[in-house]
Design an enzyme around this catalytic site. Structure first.
Site, PDB file in Angstrom:
ATOM      1  N   TYR A  46     -12.894  -3.953  11.767  1.00  0.00           N
ATOM      2  CA  TYR A  46     -11.615  -3.255  11.591  1.00  0.00           C
ATOM      3  C   TYR A  46     -10.744  -3.509  12.831  1.00  0.00           C
ATOM      4  CZ  TYR A  46      -8.091   0.369  11.044  1.00  0.00           C
ATOM      5  OH  TYR A  46      -6.887   1.033  10.945  1.00  0.00           O
ATOM      6  N   GLY A 105       0.829  -1.218   0.000  1.00  0.00           N
ATOM      7  CA  GLY A 105       0.000   0.000   0.000  1.00  0.00           C
ATOM      8  C   GLY A 105       0.852   1.252   0.000  1.00  0.00           C
ATOM      9  N   ALA A 106       1.887   1.265  -0.846  1.00  0.00           N
ATOM     10  CA  ALA A 106       2.849   2.379  -0.805  1.00  0.00           C
ATOM     11  C   ALA A 106       2.454   3.543  -1.706  1.00  0.00           C
ATOM     12  CB  ALA A 106       4.235   1.867  -1.186  1.00  0.00           C
ATOM     13  N   ASN A 107       1.307   3.447  -2.345  1.00  0.00           N
ATOM     14  CA  ASN A 107       0.925   4.534  -3.257  1.00  0.00           C
ATOM     15  C   ASN A 107       0.162   5.647  -2.551  1.00  0.00           C
ATOM     16  OD1 ASN A 107      -1.160   2.319  -3.239  1.00  0.00           O
ATOM     17  ND2 ASN A 107      -2.347   3.957  -4.192  1.00  0.00           N
ATOM     18  N   SER A 108      -0.174   5.455  -1.288  1.00  0.00           N
ATOM     19  CA  SER A 108      -1.057   6.425  -0.624  1.00  0.00           C
ATOM     20  C   SER A 108      -0.697   6.561   0.854  1.00  0.00           C
ATOM     21  CB  SER A 108      -2.495   5.905  -0.784  1.00  0.00           C
ATOM     22  OG  SER A 108      -3.387   6.626   0.010  1.00  0.00           O
ATOM     23  N   GLY A 109      -1.056   7.705   1.422  1.00  0.00           N
ATOM     24  CA  GLY A 109      -1.003   7.912   2.878  1.00  0.00           C
ATOM     25  C   GLY A 109       0.314   7.547   3.535  1.00  0.00           C
ATOM     26  N   LEU A 110       0.203   6.714   4.569  1.00  0.00           N
ATOM     27  CA  LEU A 110       1.377   6.351   5.366  1.00  0.00           C
ATOM     28  C   LEU A 110       2.410   5.571   4.553  1.00  0.00           C
ATOM     29  CD1 LEU A 110      -0.558   5.247   8.542  1.00  0.00           C
ATOM     30  CD2 LEU A 110       1.059   7.136   8.415  1.00  0.00           C
ATOM     31  N   GLY A 111       1.917   4.680   3.697  1.00  0.00           N
ATOM     32  CA  GLY A 111       2.825   3.857   2.890  1.00  0.00           C
ATOM     33  C   GLY A 111       3.647   4.732   1.967  1.00  0.00           C
ATOM     34  N   SER A 147      -3.211  -0.583  14.764  1.00  0.00           N
ATOM     35  CA  SER A 147      -3.911   0.632  15.193  1.00  0.00           C
ATOM     36  C   SER A 147      -4.289   0.495  16.657  1.00  0.00           C
ATOM     37  CB  SER A 147      -5.182   0.788  14.359  1.00  0.00           C
ATOM     38  OG  SER A 147      -6.077   1.666  14.991  1.00  0.00           O
TER      39      SER A 147
HETATM   40  N1  LIG Z   1      -4.783   6.917   8.895  1.00  0.00           N
HETATM   41  C1  LIG Z   1      -4.871   6.621  10.168  1.00  0.00           C
HETATM   42  O1  LIG Z   1      -5.277   7.421  11.003  1.00  0.00           O
HETATM   43  C2  LIG Z   1      -4.483   5.273  10.634  1.00  0.00           C
HETATM   44  C3  LIG Z   1      -4.033   4.297   9.781  1.00  0.00           C
HETATM   45  N2  LIG Z   1      -3.708   3.065  10.274  1.00  0.00           N
HETATM   46  C4  LIG Z   1      -3.241   2.020   9.380  1.00  0.00           C
HETATM   47  O2  LIG Z   1      -2.264   2.535   8.509  1.00  0.00           O
HETATM   48  C5  LIG Z   1      -2.211   1.743   7.335  1.00  0.00           C
HETATM   49  C6  LIG Z   1      -2.115   2.635   6.127  1.00  0.00           C
HETATM   50  O3  LIG Z   1      -3.318   3.347   5.975  1.00  0.00           O
HETATM   51  P1  LIG Z   1      -3.410   4.854   5.471  1.00  0.00           P
HETATM   52  O4  LIG Z   1      -2.154   5.262   4.834  1.00  0.00           O
HETATM   53  O5  LIG Z   1      -3.944   5.629   6.579  1.00  0.00           O
HETATM   54  O6  LIG Z   1      -4.572   4.711   4.400  1.00  0.00           O
HETATM   55  P2  LIG Z   1      -4.628   4.909   2.824  1.00  0.00           P
HETATM   56  O7  LIG Z   1      -6.016   4.534   2.453  1.00  0.00           O
HETATM   57  O8  LIG Z   1      -4.127   6.221   2.434  1.00  0.00           O
HETATM   58  O9  LIG Z   1      -3.634   3.792   2.314  1.00  0.00           O
HETATM   59  C7  LIG Z   1      -3.983   2.453   2.352  1.00  0.00           C
HETATM   60  C8  LIG Z   1      -3.187   1.715   1.308  1.00  0.00           C
HETATM   61  O10 LIG Z   1      -3.575   0.343   1.346  1.00  0.00           O
HETATM   62  C9  LIG Z   1      -3.851  -0.069   0.022  1.00  0.00           C
HETATM   63  N3  LIG Z   1      -4.767  -1.182  -0.058  1.00  0.00           N
HETATM   64  C10 LIG Z   1      -6.057  -1.254   0.325  1.00  0.00           C
HETATM   65  N4  LIG Z   1      -6.572  -2.431  -0.008  1.00  0.00           N
HETATM   66  C11 LIG Z   1      -5.583  -3.125  -0.628  1.00  0.00           C
HETATM   67  C12 LIG Z   1      -5.505  -4.398  -1.236  1.00  0.00           C
HETATM   68  N5  LIG Z   1      -6.555  -5.204  -1.326  1.00  0.00           N
HETATM   69  N6  LIG Z   1      -4.331  -4.801  -1.756  1.00  0.00           N
HETATM   70  C13 LIG Z   1      -3.257  -3.986  -1.724  1.00  0.00           C
HETATM   71  N7  LIG Z   1      -3.274  -2.763  -1.198  1.00  0.00           N
HETATM   72  C14 LIG Z   1      -4.432  -2.342  -0.655  1.00  0.00           C
HETATM   73  C15 LIG Z   1      -4.427   1.168  -0.637  1.00  0.00           C
HETATM   74  O11 LIG Z   1      -4.404   1.027  -2.044  1.00  0.00           O
HETATM   75  P3  LIG Z   1      -5.362   1.943  -2.989  1.00  0.00           P
HETATM   76  O12 LIG Z   1      -4.821   3.327  -2.919  1.00  0.00           O
HETATM   77  O13 LIG Z   1      -5.225   1.289  -4.314  1.00  0.00           O
HETATM   78  O14 LIG Z   1      -6.717   1.830  -2.409  1.00  0.00           O
HETATM   79  C16 LIG Z   1      -3.479   2.212  -0.104  1.00  0.00           C
HETATM   80  O15 LIG Z   1      -2.295   2.202  -0.841  1.00  0.00           O
HETATM   81  C17 LIG Z   1      -3.430   0.843   7.373  1.00  0.00           C
HETATM   82  O16 LIG Z   1      -3.039  -0.442   7.744  1.00  0.00           O
HETATM   83  C18 LIG Z   1      -4.293   1.452   8.460  1.00  0.00           C
HETATM   84  O17 LIG Z   1      -5.082   0.498   9.095  1.00  0.00           O
HETATM   85  C19 LIG Z   1      -3.786   2.790  11.593  1.00  0.00           C
HETATM   86  C20 LIG Z   1      -4.219   3.718  12.471  1.00  0.00           C
HETATM   87  C21 LIG Z   1      -4.602   5.021  12.075  1.00  0.00           C
HETATM   88  C1  LIG Z   2     -12.906   8.892  10.536  1.00  0.00           C
HETATM   89  C2  LIG Z   2     -13.231  10.173   9.861  1.00  0.00           C
HETATM   90  C3  LIG Z   2     -12.473  10.742   8.865  1.00  0.00           C
HETATM   91  C4  LIG Z   2     -11.220  10.235   8.371  1.00  0.00           C
HETATM   92  C5  LIG Z   2     -10.462   9.458   8.979  1.00  0.00           C
HETATM   93  C6  LIG Z   2      -9.226   8.995   8.445  1.00  0.00           C
HETATM   94  C7  LIG Z   2      -8.660   9.578   7.225  1.00  0.00           C
HETATM   95  C8  LIG Z   2      -8.567   8.051   9.030  1.00  0.00           C
HETATM   96  C9  LIG Z   2      -8.888   7.528  10.318  1.00  0.00           C
HETATM   97  C10 LIG Z   2      -8.325   6.408  10.620  1.00  0.00           C
HETATM   98  C11 LIG Z   2      -8.401   5.771  11.862  1.00  0.00           C
HETATM   99  C12 LIG Z   2      -9.036   6.365  13.008  1.00  0.00           C
HETATM  100  C13 LIG Z   2      -7.817   4.580  11.884  1.00  0.00           C
HETATM  101  C14 LIG Z   2      -7.590   3.810  13.012  1.00  0.00           C
HETATM  102  O1  LIG Z   2      -7.005   2.783  12.939  1.00  0.00           O
HETATM  103  C15 LIG Z   2     -12.866  11.972   8.149  1.00  0.00           C
HETATM  104  C16 LIG Z   2     -11.900  13.105   8.435  1.00  0.00           C
HETATM  105  C17 LIG Z   2     -12.875  11.657   6.679  1.00  0.00           C
HETATM  106  C18 LIG Z   2     -14.250  12.385   8.539  1.00  0.00           C
HETATM  107  C19 LIG Z   2     -14.580  12.188   9.954  1.00  0.00           C
HETATM  108  C20 LIG Z   2     -14.484  10.775  10.328  1.00  0.00           C
END
Ligand SMILES: NC(=O)C1=CN([C@@H]2O[C@H](COP(=O)(O)OP(=O)(O)OC[C@H]3O[C@@H](n4cnc5c(N)ncnc54)[C@H](OP(=O)(O)O)[C@@H]3O)[C@@H](O)[C@H]2O)C=CC1
Ligand SMILES: CC1=C(/C=C/C(C)=C\C=C\C(C)=C\C=O)C(C)(C)CCC1
Length: 447
Positions: A328, A158-164, A303
């Site tokens: 989740y 999942g390196a194309n988005s967010g944390l990755g 998480s």
């Molecule tokens: N954001 C937060 O607040 C938190 C995040 N996390 C964890 O951090 C990790 C990264 O999430 P985050 O960066 O936030 O979210 P994003 O949605 O930005 O990134 C998630 C990544 O996972 C990929 N993915 C989803 N489904 C699949 C699949 N079937 N096969 C391969 N790749 C897949 C997505 O691909 P695509 O772009 O193609 O959908 C994307 O690259 C997750 O494990 C999440 O649970 C934990 C706690 C809090």
């Molecule tokens: C949850 C809400 C939002 C977005 C949350 C996001 C981007 C990630 C939250 C991830 C969590 C809590 C993961 C835990 O493992 C919005 C900001 C889109 C709207 C409100 C609710």
């Protein structure tokens, strides 16, 4: 149908209601994998217990069904005497204003002061938030040392988005060869292109350019990996084993959050399937390469929400009932139990595995949360102000992947680059073993 062939632990119900469930749960099962009760696996784990209905579990308030909203009783209507409010919510008599009778009254002056104070507080708050955003913590653990990961190969799911994506950027900057394991090649290539441009703009030598010297940025490689398909995971690993002579760090990062009820290609509930089972198979198939590259590391992104999960062995596929928050959390608890069991199995191999929570981070993870259009700007503002940026959120992943401080550390749970305590349910060894055994059956790698 690996399960039925190998261990006969699960039976598949394609239609109808299993008589074993009658009376135990008011929610009829959907089709999919079912555990049989009281069966013992080859590793000695006794499988599923009598049926409990997850809907009856006492989860924290956010997971409990919403109570009906009670209407407030309207206060008795007042008469329309002069100086008395007609509003049912303001039944007290209104005081006559003395303004105009020689300057502002004490209440009016107080209101003015309060308004100014509120405005100043709001301004101060906004400035503070803006300062936090723009000047904010630029912690770079293991950072500064741009050659730290030189010669190392890192796989990030999942390196194309967010944390990755942020983790990839940082490890690339540290000199690693970063393999982006992504389900959508186009999205991944676009992200890779952006990362290369960003690095060049930041003054780096540019990834892919002669990465032979310490201090040079690394290299980005895109490979297709859909964790919702066991076939895709197997194909990906086969390619990895054929093309990559080494793997120093595996970062199980990809995840899906609170989606509606969906199934993976192999019929598993989507969040459990992607967040836990897909990564379980991936890790197991790459263990040989990690061992031959030792010292090597596995980093698992979980998480804090694991706290609200529970490994309900009798309904791992959520056939009886589906609660997206619970599922989740369960998948994130599974990440932790997996890490701890794997650490135990890897003792003495020089391959370490640790798990982390990144905090709440502004990424695309909330894509399945529906927010009415009108309040979206407010949510965006709140997330902008209070959530971590992806770069901030990625710090613990980068730390565990690269820092010499955690050399040899295994089986631990981290947040903000520090070890943290776990709830007892995440440290239960018998649950961890049982989950491992059942996961092996589900993904079909039972030896
Ligand atoms: N954001 C937060 O607040 C938190 C995040 N996390 C964890 O951090 C990790 C990264 O999430 P985050 O960066 O936030 O979210 P994003 O949605 O930005 O990134 C998630 C990544 O996972 C990929 N993915 C989803 N489904 C699949 C699949 N079937 N096969 C391969 N790749 C897949 C997505 O691909 P695509 O772009 O193609 O959908 C994307 O690259 C997750 O494990 C999440 O649970 C934990 C706690 C809090
Ligand atoms: C949850 C809400 C939002 C977005 C949350 C996001 C981007 C990630 C939250 C991830 C969590 C809590 C993961 C835990 O493992 C919005 C900001 C889109 C709207 C409100 C609710």
């Amino acid at each position: 149908m690996y399960g039925i062939c190998k261990l006969k632990i699960f039976i598949r119900h394609s239609h109808g209601v299993d008589p074993r469930y009658s009376g135990a749960c008011a929610h009829p099962p959907r089709s999919g994998w079912r555990p049989l009760h009281g069966v013992t696996t080859t590793q000695g784990a006794v499988l599923p217990q009598p049926i409990r209905c997850p809907r009856k579990e006492n989860y924290k308030s956010q997971y409990a069904p919403r109570r009906p909203v009670r209407r407030r009783k309207a206060a008795p209507q007042n008469s329309s005497r002069a100086g008395v409010s007609l509003s049912p919510w303001r039944a007290r008599p209104l005081r006559k204003s003395r303004a105009g009778a020689g300057g502002p009254s004490a209440p009016a002056a107080m209101a003015l002061v309060a308004t100014v104070a509120a405005l100043l507080a709001a301004l101060g708050g906004a400035l503070w938030l803006a300062a936090r955003r723009f000047v904010g913590p630029s912690v770079r653990h293991g950072g500064g040392d741009s050659g730290l990961m030189h010669g190392k190969t890192v796989l990030i799911t999942g390196a194309n988005s967010g944390l990755g994506r942020a983790t990839a950027a940082e490890l690339l900057r540290l000199g690693a060869r970063v393999i982006m394991g992504c389900r959508d090649r186009a999205r991944a290539e676009e992200a890779a292109g952006q990362l290369r441009r960003e690095l060049r703009q930041a003054g780096g030598p540019g990834p892919g350019s002669d990465a032979g010297e310490a201090g040079e940025a690394g290299e980005l490689v895109v490979k297709e990996l859909d964790l919702a398909s066991l076939r895709s995971v197997r194909a990906f690993c086969q390619e990895m084993l054929q093309e990559e002579p080494r793997l120093d760090v595996l970062i199980n990062n990809a995840g899906i959050f609170q989606c509606p009820y969906m199934k993976t290609e192999d019929g598993f509930e989507m969040q459990f399937g992607v967040n836990h089972l897909g990564h379980f198979l991936l890790t197991n198939l790459l263990l040989g390469l990690l061992k031959s590259s030792a010292p090597s590391r596995i980093v698992v992104v979980s998480s804090k929400l694991y706290k609200y999960g529970d490994i309900n062995f009798e309904d791992l596929n959520s056939e009886q009932s589906y609660n997206k928050s619970f599922c989740y959390s369960r998948s994130k608890l599974a990440n932790i139990l997996f890490t701890r069991e794997l650490a135990r199995r890897l003792e003495g191999t020089n391959v370490t595995v640790n798990v982390l929570h990144p905090g709440i981070v502004r990424t695309n993870l909330g894509r399945h949360i529906h927010i009415p259009l009108l309040v979206k700007p407010l949510f965006n503002l709140v997330s902008w102000a209070f959530f971590k940026t992806p770069v901030e959120g990625a710090q613990t992943s980068v730390y565990l992947a690269s820092s010499p401080e955690v050399e040899g550390v295994s089986g631990k749970y981290f947040g903000d680059c520090k070890e943290e305590a776990l709830l007892p349910k995440a440290m239960d060894e018998s649950v961890a073993r049982k989950l491992w055994d059942i996961s092996e059956v589900m993904v079909g790698i039972l030896k």
